[in-house]
Design a protein around this motif. Structure first.
Motif, PDB file in Angstrom:
ATOM      1  N   LEU A   3     167.575  69.183 -27.274  1.00  0.00           N
ATOM      2  CA  LEU A   3     168.301  68.938 -26.037  1.00  0.00           C
ATOM      3  C   LEU A   3     167.570  69.521 -24.832  1.00  0.00           C
ATOM      4  O   LEU A   3     167.770  69.076 -23.701  1.00  0.00           O
ATOM      5  N   ASP A   4     166.745  70.527 -25.077  1.00  0.00           N
ATOM      6  CA  ASP A   4     166.071  71.203 -23.972  1.00  0.00           C
ATOM      7  C   ASP A   4     164.563  71.010 -24.072  1.00  0.00           C
ATOM      8  O   ASP A   4     164.042  70.455 -25.039  1.00  0.00           O
ATOM      9  N   LEU A  21     173.522  77.724 -30.483  1.00  0.00           N
ATOM     10  CA  LEU A  21     172.601  76.944 -29.644  1.00  0.00           C
ATOM     11  C   LEU A  21     171.541  76.263 -30.499  1.00  0.00           C
ATOM     12  O   LEU A  21     171.208  75.092 -30.279  1.00  0.00           O
ATOM     13  N   ARG A  22     171.022  76.980 -31.475  1.00  0.00           N
ATOM     14  CA  ARG A  22     170.042  76.377 -32.393  1.00  0.00           C
ATOM     15  C   ARG A  22     170.681  75.227 -33.153  1.00  0.00           C
ATOM     16  O   ARG A  22     170.106  74.150 -33.289  1.00  0.00           O
ATOM     17  N   ALA A  24     173.106  73.437 -32.260  1.00  0.00           N
ATOM     18  CA  ALA A  24     173.419  72.329 -31.347  1.00  0.00           C
ATOM     19  C   ALA A  24     172.193  71.498 -30.996  1.00  0.00           C
ATOM     20  O   ALA A  24     172.332  70.384 -30.485  1.00  0.00           O
ATOM     21  N   GLY A  25     171.008  72.041 -31.247  1.00  0.00           N
ATOM     22  CA  GLY A  25     169.785  71.294 -30.957  1.00  0.00           C
ATOM     23  C   GLY A  25     168.954  71.848 -29.823  1.00  0.00           C
ATOM     24  O   GLY A  25     168.050  71.166 -29.320  1.00  0.00           O
ATOM     25  N   PHE A  26     169.225  73.083 -29.394  1.00  0.00           N
ATOM     26  CA  PHE A  26     168.407  73.722 -28.367  1.00  0.00           C
ATOM     27  C   PHE A  26     167.270  74.492 -29.045  1.00  0.00           C
ATOM     28  O   PHE A  26     167.517  75.266 -29.978  1.00  0.00           O
ATOM     29  N   GLU A  27     166.073  74.298 -28.578  1.00  0.00           N
ATOM     30  CA  GLU A  27     164.913  74.893 -29.242  1.00  0.00           C
ATOM     31  C   GLU A  27     164.200  75.951 -28.395  1.00  0.00           C
ATOM     32  O   GLU A  27     163.244  76.568 -28.858  1.00  0.00           O
ATOM     33  N   GLY A  28     164.645  76.159 -27.169  1.00  0.00           N
ATOM     34  CA  GLY A  28     163.987  77.125 -26.300  1.00  0.00           C
ATOM     35  C   GLY A  28     164.212  78.556 -26.749  1.00  0.00           C
ATOM     36  O   GLY A  28     164.971  78.830 -27.679  1.00  0.00           O
ATOM     37  N   LEU A 144     179.180  73.649 -27.227  1.00  0.00           N
ATOM     38  CA  LEU A 144     178.123  74.153 -26.355  1.00  0.00           C
ATOM     39  C   LEU A 144     177.297  73.004 -25.784  1.00  0.00           C
ATOM     40  O   LEU A 144     176.917  73.019 -24.605  1.00  0.00           O
ATOM     41  N   ALA A 145     177.018  71.998 -26.619  1.00  0.00           N
ATOM     42  CA  ALA A 145     176.290  70.833 -26.120  1.00  0.00           C
ATOM     43  C   ALA A 145     177.104  70.121 -25.048  1.00  0.00           C
ATOM     44  O   ALA A 145     176.553  69.610 -24.060  1.00  0.00           O
TER      45      ALA A 145
END
Length: 328
Positions: A3-4, A21-22, A24-28, A144-145
């Protein structure tokens, strides 16, 4: 698909959403920056002196090894100083004054830097969870997404507000904070209510208790002998209008009430949640405004840069939100 951006920094005042967050698909990268500015002294000091004052308060108040606190402070403040190396920054915060004061510090920091990347803000004041929304840590990956979709860009107005709030927070009087509450904070709408709640930690003109102290003694008055863990649950879910305290932060508040004689431990235990507390006769008199808590308070207490010292002139707040300077 992420997502990011790959080179995104997500900043949060806690690690409660890091795993989600991980998922949900956030990788930062993730930065937990959680210096609790809502408790203890907060002065506008040069960097090392500022961090030292904060570390010493945190170690003493929460009974943590000073060297461990200093190490964590160095890591989090150091990571924040390198935030400009990223391509994008996302700030994840909610509406209470624990979060909002930290947000103000970060916005001030960003405002003072050159060549910062784009910054976005996720700031949540409510979400449909039961029994009540108290923080982002209650949300799952899909939630969160979803709230991330409502993020807003951080521009000059938000950065300037962060600097203004920080200057007001670190002042030795409440005038600038009151002005912000009166004028409103449209650049970050949640900031106004948080600052107003922060000012409620000033001693009351009625009995000298902060709002947190008042609510804690009321719980004991209603529940009688009560475990500290149950008190914390009641405070968060029923009594506190804007929940903000973590458990160690609350044990610090209870410890001061016990030390000053307004409450007593009637059944001790190794850990705070299992200790049973009772309202003392002094605590009853304080709640009935027959005694003044500041006279019994165990040493000075800070509300940001405002110092409250027994026997010395200090600021108080009345039930209408006005502040007055008392003689002691």
């Amino acid at each position: 698909m992420a997502l990011d951006l790959n080179n995104t920094l997500h900043i949060r005042c806690g690690n409660d959403i890091e795993v989600c967050l991980r998922d949900a698909g956030f990788e930062g990268d993730f930065l937990n920056f959680s210096d609790p500015f809502c408790q203890g002294p907060v002065h506008d000091l040069p960097g090392e002196a500022f961090r030292d004052e904060r570390a010493r308060f945190i170690a003493a108040a929460y009974h943590l090894p000073l060297e461990d606190v200093i190490a964590r402070q160095q890591a989090s403040y150091g990571a924040l100083s390198r935030a400009g190396e990223y391509d994008n920054i996302v700030l994840w915060f909610e509406h209470d004054h624990f979060d909002q004061l930290i947000l103000a510090y970060i916005l001030r920091h960003i405002n003072a830097q050159q060549n910062m990347p784009p910054v976005e803000l996720v700031c949540v004041h409510d979400y449909p969870v039961l029994p009540r929304f108290t923080g982002l840590g209650q949300l799952g990956p899909d939630d969160l997404a979803s709230v991330w979709q409502g993020r807003t860009a951080v521009g000059k107005e938000q950065k300037a507000l962060g600097s203004e709030v920080w200057q007001a927070l670190t002042a030795d009087g409440p005038e600038a904070l009151l002005a912000l509450v009166k004028a409103g904070t449209p650049a970050v709408p949640t900031m106004r209510e948080a600052l107003n709640r922060h000012l409620d930690e000033l001693p009351s003109t009625r009995h000298g208790l902060s709002l947190t102290e008042t609510l804690s003694l009321r719980i004991l008055a209603e529940k009688h002998d009560t475990k500290a863990g149950a008190m914390f649950g009641q405070l968060m879910l029923r009594y506190e209008p804007l929940p903000y305290l973590g458990d160690m932060m609350y044990w610090h508040e209870l410890g001061r009430l016990v030390e000053g004689g307004a409450a007593q431990v009637v059944k001790d235990a190794e850990s705070w949640p299992d200790r049973v507390l009772r309202l003392t006769e002094l605590g009853e008199h304080i709640l009935m405004t027959e005694e003044d808590w500041v006279a019994y308070m165990p040493g000075p207490r800070f509300v940001g840069g405002i110092k409250i010292t027994p026997g010395q002139a200090h600021w108080r707040r009345d039930t209408k939100g006005r502040v007055v300077l008392t003689d002691g």
